[in-house]
Design a protein around this motif. Structure first.
Motif, PDB file in Angstrom:
ATOM      1  N   LYS A 150       0.843  -1.192   0.000  1.00 13.13           N
ATOM      2  CA  LYS A 150       0.000   0.000   0.000  1.00 13.13           C
ATOM      3  C   LYS A 150       0.879   1.244   0.000  1.00 13.13           C
ATOM      4  N   TYR A 151       0.448   2.258  -0.790  1.00 12.71           N
ATOM      5  CA  TYR A 151       1.189   3.505  -0.935  1.00 12.71           C
ATOM      6  C   TYR A 151       0.253   4.696  -0.762  1.00 12.71           C
ATOM      7  N   ARG A 152       0.868   5.820  -0.370  1.00 16.42           N
ATOM      8  CA  ARG A 152       0.107   7.050  -0.183  1.00 16.42           C
ATOM      9  C   ARG A 152       0.843   8.199  -0.864  1.00 16.42           C
ATOM     10  N   LEU A 153       0.114   8.939  -1.698  1.00 20.96           N
ATOM     11  CA  LEU A 153       0.611  10.154  -2.306  1.00 20.96           C
ATOM     12  C   LEU A 153      -0.148  11.308  -1.669  1.00 20.96           C
ATOM     13  N   THR A 154       0.587  12.288  -1.135  1.00 27.97           N
ATOM     14  CA  THR A 154      -0.043  13.462  -0.536  1.00 27.97           C
ATOM     15  C   THR A 154       0.563  14.722  -1.132  1.00 27.97           C
ATOM     16  N   TRP A 155      -0.138  15.838  -1.006  1.00 28.72           N
ATOM     17  CA  TRP A 155       0.311  17.112  -1.556  1.00 28.72           C
ATOM     18  C   TRP A 155      -0.460  18.242  -0.896  1.00 28.72           C
ATOM     19  N   SER A 156       0.018  19.438  -1.106  1.00 24.31           N
ATOM     20  CA  SER A 156      -0.704  20.652  -0.725  1.00 24.31           C
ATOM     21  C   SER A 156      -1.131  21.334  -2.014  1.00 24.31           C
ATOM     22  N   ALA A 157      -2.287  21.990  -1.976  1.00 23.52           N
ATOM     23  CA  ALA A 157      -2.774  22.776  -3.109  1.00 23.52           C
ATOM     24  C   ALA A 157      -3.140  24.158  -2.585  1.00 23.52           C
ATOM     25  N   ASN A 158      -2.873  25.180  -3.372  1.00 19.83           N
ATOM     26  CA  ASN A 158      -3.069  26.540  -2.887  1.00 19.83           C
ATOM     27  C   ASN A 158      -4.507  27.043  -2.964  1.00 19.83           C
ATOM     28  N   ASN A 159      -5.419  26.241  -3.536  1.00 23.24           N
ATOM     29  CA  ASN A 159      -6.810  26.673  -3.635  1.00 23.24           C
ATOM     30  C   ASN A 159      -7.708  25.445  -3.787  1.00 23.24           C
TER      31      ASN A 159
ATOM     32  N   ILE B  15      -4.512   7.043  -1.820  1.00 27.10           N
ATOM     33  CA  ILE B  15      -3.984   5.796  -1.252  1.00 27.10           C
ATOM     34  C   ILE B  15      -4.376   4.662  -2.181  1.00 27.10           C
ATOM     35  N   PHE B  16      -3.411   3.796  -2.497  1.00 25.22           N
ATOM     36  CA  PHE B  16      -3.685   2.680  -3.393  1.00 25.22           C
ATOM     37  C   PHE B  16      -2.745   1.525  -3.076  1.00 25.22           C
ATOM     38  N   THR B  17      -3.101   0.347  -3.561  1.00 24.26           N
ATOM     39  CA  THR B  17      -2.252  -0.836  -3.472  1.00 24.26           C
ATOM     40  C   THR B  17      -1.685  -1.101  -4.857  1.00 24.26           C
ATOM     41  N   ALA B  18      -0.368  -1.275  -4.935  1.00 24.83           N
ATOM     42  CA  ALA B  18       0.276  -1.526  -6.224  1.00 24.83           C
ATOM     43  C   ALA B  18      -0.223  -2.864  -6.791  1.00 24.83           C
ATOM     44  N   PRO B  19      -0.747  -2.851  -8.023  1.00 24.71           N
ATOM     45  CA  PRO B  19      -1.278  -4.078  -8.626  1.00 24.71           C
ATOM     46  C   PRO B  19      -0.197  -5.144  -8.848  1.00 24.71           C
ATOM     47  N   SER B  20      -0.630  -6.356  -9.031  1.00 27.60           N
ATOM     48  CA  SER B  20       0.258  -7.476  -9.317  1.00 27.60           C
ATOM     49  C   SER B  20       1.145  -7.142 -10.514  1.00 27.60           C
TER      50      SER B  20
ATOM     51  N   TYR C 176       7.134  -0.212 -10.640  1.00 26.22           N
ATOM     52  CA  TYR C 176       7.320   1.227 -10.460  1.00 26.22           C
ATOM     53  C   TYR C 176       6.021   1.959 -10.776  1.00 26.22           C
ATOM     54  N   ILE C 177       5.952   3.219 -10.354  1.00 30.22           N
ATOM     55  CA  ILE C 177       4.833   4.074 -10.727  1.00 30.22           C
ATOM     56  C   ILE C 177       5.390   5.346 -11.348  1.00 30.22           C
ATOM     57  N   THR C 178       4.567   5.976 -12.174  1.00 30.41           N
ATOM     58  CA  THR C 178       4.821   7.323 -12.656  1.00 30.41           C
ATOM     59  C   THR C 178       3.605   8.143 -12.253  1.00 30.41           C
ATOM     60  N   MET C 179       3.702   9.454 -12.334  1.00 33.98           N
ATOM     61  CA  MET C 179       2.571  10.288 -11.931  1.00 33.98           C
ATOM     62  C   MET C 179       2.539  11.573 -12.741  1.00 33.98           C
TER      63      MET C 179
ATOM     64  N   ILE D  28       4.785  17.647  -2.089  1.00 31.05           N
ATOM     65  CA  ILE D  28       4.394  16.342  -2.633  1.00 31.05           C
ATOM     66  C   ILE D  28       5.213  15.255  -1.942  1.00 31.05           C
ATOM     67  N   LYS D  29       4.488  14.245  -1.448  1.00 32.05           N
ATOM     68  CA  LYS D  29       5.162  13.118  -0.763  1.00 32.05           C
ATOM     69  C   LYS D  29       4.584  11.805  -1.263  1.00 32.05           C
ATOM     70  N   PHE D  30       5.455  10.818  -1.370  1.00 35.99           N
ATOM     71  CA  PHE D  30       5.038   9.466  -1.739  1.00 35.99           C
ATOM     72  C   PHE D  30       5.635   8.527  -0.703  1.00 35.99           C
ATOM     73  N   GLN D  31       4.763   7.745  -0.056  1.00 32.02           N
ATOM     74  CA  GLN D  31       5.209   6.911   1.053  1.00 32.02           C
ATOM     75  C   GLN D  31       4.638   5.497   0.957  1.00 32.02           C
ATOM     76  N   GLU D  32       5.412   4.548   1.457  1.00 34.74           N
ATOM     77  CA  GLU D  32       4.962   3.163   1.562  1.00 34.74           C
ATOM     78  C   GLU D  32       4.439   2.939   2.976  1.00 34.74           C
ATOM     79  N   GLU D  33       3.415   2.105   3.075  1.00 33.83           N
ATOM     80  CA  GLU D  33       2.889   1.794   4.405  1.00 33.83           C
ATOM     81  C   GLU D  33       3.933   0.997   5.201  1.00 33.83           C
ATOM     82  N   ALA D  34       4.066   1.355   6.460  1.00 34.14           N
ATOM     83  CA  ALA D  34       5.048   0.663   7.320  1.00 34.14           C
ATOM     84  C   ALA D  34       4.518  -0.687   7.748  1.00 34.14           C
TER      85      ALA D  34
END
Length: 135
Positions: A61-70, A101-106, A110-113, A129-135
């Protein structure tokens, strides 16, 4: 619990060469996209999806987070192995959601965005912008 950020903004932003349907500008830790037509998004030349690859492990499982100004409508897309088929693509249509948040498919190694703006005349600045793996 999430592990440390593995997204390198400098490496990712270095390969961006154009913005489809809009304009973009970069700072040391943010990207601003202004839509001149609907569905504006950044890309690398000759490839519709930036080729900055983040290694992942299938089934994790992975999480991509970010801030947006509006609260403008923006689209954040993640592509497993760079593929655009529905079972290999994850997206959020509202930049203000600030989390995907998503689980990398079989078979995924790698991912691109990409990030973008949905509507003509709107702009969004994405930062932290942050990309993290679940601990």
């Amino acid at each position: 619990m999430w592990q440390a950020n593995i997204f390198d903004f400098q490496s990712w932003s270095a390969i961006i060469t154009e913005c489809s349907n809009g304009n973009y500008s970069l700072s040391s830790d943010s990207i601003t996209i202004a839509a001149t037509n609907n569905d504006a998004y950044v890309q690398s030349s000759g490839d519709p999806y930036p080729d900055y690859r983040i290694p992942v492990t299938a089934g994790f499982k992975y999480r991509l987070t970010w801030s947006a100004n509006n609260n403008n409508s923006g689209r954040i897309m993640v592509f497993a192995n760079g593929q655009t088929s529905s079972n290999m693509m994850f997206e959020v249509d509202n930049a203000n959601t600030k989390e995907l948040i998503f689980t990398a498919p079989s078979g995924t190694t790698y991912i691109t965005m990409r990030v973008g703006v949905n509507y003509t005349g709107d702009s969004i600045t994405y930062s932290n912008i942050k990309f993290q793996e679940e601990a």
